[in-house]
Design a protein around this motif. Structure first.
Motif, PDB file in Angstrom:
ATOM      1  N   ASP A   1       1.450   5.118  -2.434  1.00 20.45           N
ATOM      2  CA  ASP A   1       1.221   6.106  -3.516  1.00 20.45           C
ATOM      3  C   ASP A   1       2.232   6.704  -4.333  1.00 20.45           C
ATOM      4  OD1 ASP A   1      -1.701   6.356  -2.908  1.00 20.45           O
ATOM      5  OD2 ASP A   1      -1.451   7.642  -1.205  1.00 20.45           O
TER       6      ASP A   1
ATOM      7  N   ASP B   1       7.443  15.999   9.844  1.00 21.28           N
ATOM      8  CA  ASP B   1       6.346  14.998   9.585  1.00 21.28           C
ATOM      9  C   ASP B   1       6.095  14.561   7.907  1.00 21.28           C
ATOM     10  OD1 ASP B   1       5.552  17.589   9.518  1.00 21.28           O
ATOM     11  OD2 ASP B   1       3.331  16.940   9.711  1.00 21.28           O
ATOM     12  N   ARG B   2       6.149  15.742   7.162  1.00 23.42           N
ATOM     13  CA  ARG B   2       5.929  15.669   5.643  1.00 23.42           C
ATOM     14  C   ARG B   2       7.065  14.617   5.045  1.00 23.42           C
ATOM     15  NH1 ARG B   2       1.965  18.528   7.077  1.00 23.42           N
ATOM     16  NH2 ARG B   2       1.248  20.384   5.763  1.00 23.42           N
TER      17      ARG B   2
ATOM     18  N   LYS C   1       0.871  -1.045   0.032  1.00 21.83           N
ATOM     19  CA  LYS C   1      -0.083   0.159  -0.023  1.00 21.83           C
ATOM     20  C   LYS C   1       0.942   1.158  -0.008  1.00 21.83           C
ATOM     21  CE  LYS C   1      -3.920  -2.061   2.385  1.00 21.83           C
ATOM     22  NZ  LYS C   1      -4.710  -2.042   1.043  1.00 21.83           N
TER      23      LYS C   1
ATOM     24  N   ALA D   1       0.873  16.109   2.178  1.00 18.16           N
ATOM     25  CA  ALA D   1       0.275  16.014   3.248  1.00 18.16           C
ATOM     26  C   ALA D   1      -1.174  15.303   3.370  1.00 18.16           C
ATOM     27  CB  ALA D   1      -0.153  17.326   4.055  1.00 18.16           C
ATOM     28  N   ARG D   2      -2.072  15.318   2.378  1.00 19.53           N
ATOM     29  CA  ARG D   2      -3.074  14.380   1.973  1.00 19.53           C
ATOM     30  C   ARG D   2      -2.914  13.055   2.041  1.00 19.53           C
ATOM     31  NH1 ARG D   2      -4.432  18.982  -1.470  1.00 19.53           N
ATOM     32  NH2 ARG D   2      -3.808  17.950  -3.334  1.00 19.53           N
ATOM     33  N   ARG D   3      -1.517  12.512   1.959  1.00 18.40           N
ATOM     34  CA  ARG D   3      -1.551  11.159   1.637  1.00 18.40           C
ATOM     35  C   ARG D   3      -1.610  10.558   3.240  1.00 18.40           C
ATOM     36  NH1 ARG D   3      -4.053  11.833  -1.903  1.00 18.40           N
ATOM     37  NH2 ARG D   3      -4.327   9.796  -2.043  1.00 18.40           N
ATOM     38  N   ARG D   4      -2.139   9.359   3.041  1.00 21.18           N
ATOM     39  CA  ARG D   4      -2.137   8.570   4.239  1.00 21.18           C
ATOM     40  C   ARG D   4      -1.282   7.289   4.175  1.00 21.18           C
ATOM     41  NH1 ARG D   4      -6.253   9.687   7.913  1.00 21.18           N
ATOM     42  NH2 ARG D   4      -7.807  11.251   7.116  1.00 21.18           N
ATOM     43  N   GLN D   5      -0.755   7.220   3.092  1.00 21.15           N
ATOM     44  CA  GLN D   5       0.049   5.811   2.884  1.00 21.15           C
ATOM     45  C   GLN D   5       1.463   6.213   2.499  1.00 21.15           C
ATOM     46  OE1 GLN D   5      -3.107   2.768   0.929  1.00 21.15           O
ATOM     47  NE2 GLN D   5      -2.296   4.121  -0.618  1.00 21.15           N
TER      48      GLN D   5
ATOM     49  N   LYS E   1       6.895  11.015   5.349  1.00 19.73           N
ATOM     50  CA  LYS E   1       5.820  10.431   4.435  1.00 19.73           C
ATOM     51  C   LYS E   1       6.476   9.778   3.248  1.00 19.73           C
ATOM     52  CE  LYS E   1       1.677  12.546   6.026  1.00 19.73           C
ATOM     53  NZ  LYS E   1       0.294  13.190   5.396  1.00 19.73           N
TER      54      LYS E   1
END
Length: 208
Positions: free
Chosen positions: A6, A85-86, A4, A57-61, A89
């Motif tokens: 992106d 934090d960014r 999982k 920032a919008r991605r959860r994966q 990701k």
């Protein structure tokens, strides 16, 4: 391999047309998502960096970045300014044929991203250079790879790796992205992994 994730597709100046390899990937890879940087024909560094930051920032994966041409500079500038934090990701980046923004005869819109950031990227990356790229010499891209801590891939006489150079859906690029994903999966237990800089296999501040 991570199941999982992106793939954020980041075009360059004037966007990527329907036959560009990035567009092929967007159609054929369900995990691929385009980052709308906006103002494709009148970009500014601040706008592109801000839009890239919002997209991440919008991605959860987990995120893998896939940038072409001037989009590579957007990634490099973003990485220099992004919050921790960014940055966490982003697992890796595939950066393809960045233009030489510092070249005196570079397109005036490309020059807006000068000087090229000289800070090492805080995530593993592969930088693809062509020996017949009209927008950058091979040596200038090799220098960027060293500055950014990226693994340099010599694509040979591949032009700008776009429609004009006949890249089509660019399967070699998919293989490179799969390599980054595999490297990430192998080291998933590490807090940080850097892909070492490597030559052909097959500190400047931002201006006010």
């Amino acid at each position: 391999m991570t199941s999982k994730f992106d793939e954020l597709i980041i075009p360059g100046l004037f966007d990527s047309g329907p036959e560009h390899w990035q567009s092929h990937w967007l159609r054929n890879r369900p995990q691929a998502l385009k980052v709308d940087l906006g103002a494709w024909d009148d970009p500014t560094t601040d706008q592109w960096v801000a839009r890239l930051d919002r997209a991440i920032a919008r991605r959860r994966q987990p995120v893998f970045l896939v940038a072409h041409s001037l989009g590579c500079l957007a990634v490099a500038w973003w990485a220099q300014q992004a919050s921790t934090d960014r940055l966490h990701k982003v697992k890796a980046a595939l950066l393809v044929t960045p233009p030489d923004v510092d070249r005196p005869d570079a397109h005036r819109l490309v020059r807006r991203f000068a000087p090229a950031p000289g800070t090492r990227l805080p995530f593993p990356s592969i930088l693809v250079a062509s020996r017949s790229d009209p927008h950058a010499s091979f040596s200038s891209v090799a220098d960027l790879a060293q500055l950014w801590g990226a693994r340099l891939i010599d694509a040979g006489d591949a032009g700008h790796i776009n429609v004009e150079s006949g890249a089509d859906d660019w399967p070699d690029g998919i293989a490179l992205l799969d390599r980054l994903r595999l490297d990430h999966a192998r080291h998933a237990g590490s807090s940080h992994v850097r892909v070492p800089a490597r030559h052909p296999i097959g500190k400047r501040n931002r201006p006010a």
